[in-house]
Design a protein around this motif. Structure first.
Motif, short mmCIF file in Angstrom:
data_model
loop_
_atom_site.label_atom_id
_atom_site.label_comp_id
_atom_site.label_asym_id
_atom_site.label_seq_id
_atom_site.Cartn_x
_atom_site.Cartn_y
_atom_site.Cartn_z
N ASN A 158 -30.61 -9.70 36.00
CA ASN A 158 -31.52 -9.07 36.96
C ASN A 158 -32.61 -8.23 36.29
OD1 ASN A 158 -29.96 -10.12 39.16
ND2 ASN A 158 -28.50 -8.42 38.90
N LYS A 159 -33.32 -8.86 35.36
CA LYS A 159 -34.37 -8.16 34.65
C LYS A 159 -35.54 -7.87 35.58
CE LYS A 159 -33.43 -10.64 30.31
NZ LYS A 159 -32.42 -11.54 30.92
N THR A 160 -36.18 -6.76 35.35
CA THR A 160 -37.39 -6.43 36.10
C THR A 160 -38.56 -7.18 35.48
OG1 THR A 160 -37.96 -4.56 34.69
CG2 THR A 160 -36.47 -4.13 36.54
N ALA A 161 -39.67 -7.21 36.17
CA ALA A 161 -40.86 -7.87 35.63
C ALA A 161 -41.29 -7.20 34.32
CB ALA A 161 -42.00 -7.80 36.65
N GLY A 162 -41.14 -5.87 34.27
CA GLY A 162 -41.50 -5.14 33.05
C GLY A 162 -40.59 -5.50 31.89
N GLU A 163 -39.31 -5.67 32.18
CA GLU A 163 -38.37 -6.03 31.13
C GLU A 163 -38.62 -7.45 30.61
OE1 GLU A 163 -34.48 -3.29 32.29
OE2 GLU A 163 -34.81 -5.21 33.32
N LYS A 164 -38.97 -8.33 31.54
CA LYS A 164 -39.29 -9.70 31.11
C LYS A 164 -40.52 -9.72 30.21
CE LYS A 164 -37.23 -12.12 35.06
NZ LYS A 164 -37.48 -13.02 36.22
N GLU A 195 -38.61 -17.81 31.73
CA GLU A 195 -38.42 -16.81 32.78
C GLU A 195 -37.68 -17.39 33.99
OE1 GLU A 195 -41.65 -14.05 33.70
OE2 GLU A 195 -42.83 -15.00 32.10
N ASP A 204 -34.24 -17.73 32.91
CA ASP A 204 -33.81 -16.47 32.28
C ASP A 204 -32.98 -16.76 31.03
OD1 ASP A 204 -33.56 -13.76 31.86
OD2 ASP A 204 -31.77 -13.57 33.11
#
Length: 298
Positions: A63-69, A92, A95
């Motif tokens: 459950n990565k955030t857009a920022g983490e991706k 992405e 994942d």
């Protein structure tokens, strides 16, 4: 008699001593330079491994955030910049990262081997050049010692002749006797000054030979290390086969480069077709103690 001619011998000798001191220092620093180079490489590799750890630590997070991706993509880009052959990517949608952590670590290990191999190749060639320079200077030192000894012998002859003629000078007049004694003192001062300088040159000769022997050991150590790195990669059996082949090729190239530089340097040193053979006959046994008058005259 003027002090000029003998002083020229003293000045030439001192200049040669200063030069050999610089060369000896360069030879003595070879091992330190290699160690520092390996430490620098290991530090750089440690940074890359740390970056890889961060990539997979974030990659395993769900459950990565857009920022983490985006951060993951940025770190992967940096990793690829360090290792262009890695071609790591992040999907992405799925994942997922295109390679496993073990595969990436194999590439990092391979990179470390390549960097060390190249550094050792460069250090080996530098060491050979410095050693050849030292051997050329050693030849100059030995020739200068012979020239100096010949000058010392000439002065001894003049001193002996002047002392034998001293009585004749006093027979002419006391003033002529004093003048002759002053001349003898000047000759002895010249002689003693040159003897002291030649003794310093003999010390430089001995230490230079020792430094050349140390350089030989350092060169052999670097060559052995290159081969050990190639063997290590071969034995590891990593999936980074291309990188492994590069290491083995580098080891072969390193040895060829070393031999080429050795022969080239030898030719420059001896100027003969027998140069390679002459270079292989190391100078360990060439140290000669010039016998003769070496004490001070008073």
């Amino acid at each position: 008699r003027s002090l000029g001619p003998t002083q020229e011998f003293v000045d030439e000798t001192q200049e040669l001593i200063d030069k050999t001191n610089e060369t000896r220092e360069a030879l003595q620093n070879l091992g330190t330079t290699r160690e520092e180079s390996m430490v620098d490489i290991e530090g750089e590799i440690a940074g890359i491994r740390d970056l890889a750890d961060q990539v997979f630590e974030l990659g395993e997070k769900s459950n990565k955030t857009a920022g983490e991706k985006q951060l993951l993509l940025d770190m992967i880009e940096k990793l690829n910049e360090k290792m262009p052959d890695l071609e790591l990517s992040y999907d992405e949608t799925k994942d997922s990262i295109s390679k496993t952590k073990d595969e990436v670590y194999e590439f990092i290990d391979s990179l470390e081997e390549q960097m060390k191999t190249q550094a050792l190749m460069d250090l080996t060639q530098d060491a050979i050049k410095e050693r050849t320079k030292a051997e050329m200077e050693l030849k100059d030192v030995q020739e200068q010692r012979i020239k100096n000894q010949a000058e010392i012998d000439r002065l001894d002859d003049q001193i002996r002749d002047a002392e034998l003629a001293l009585g004749d000078a006093y027979a002419i007049s006391t003033a002529e006797g004093y003048k002759a004694e002053d001349q003898i003192k000047l000759l002895k001062d010249e002689r003693n000054n040159l003897v002291a300088t030649n003794t310093g040159l003999a010390t430089s000769e001995g230490t230079l030979i020792g430094s050349i022997q140390d350089a030989n050991e350092e060169i052999q150590f670097c060559k052995d290390s290159v081969n050990d790195l190639a063997t290590s990669m071969d034995d590891a059996g990593t999936s980074a086969e291309t990188s492994g082949e590069k290491i083995k090729t580098s080891a072969s190239e390193a040895n060829e480069a070393v031999e080429a530089v050795s022969v080239s340097a030898a030719l420059a040193y001896t100027g003969t077709g027998d140069a390679a053979e002459n270079m292989s006959n190391r100078v360990a046994g060439s140290y000669r103690t010039i016998q003769g008058k070496s004490g001070e005259l008073v």
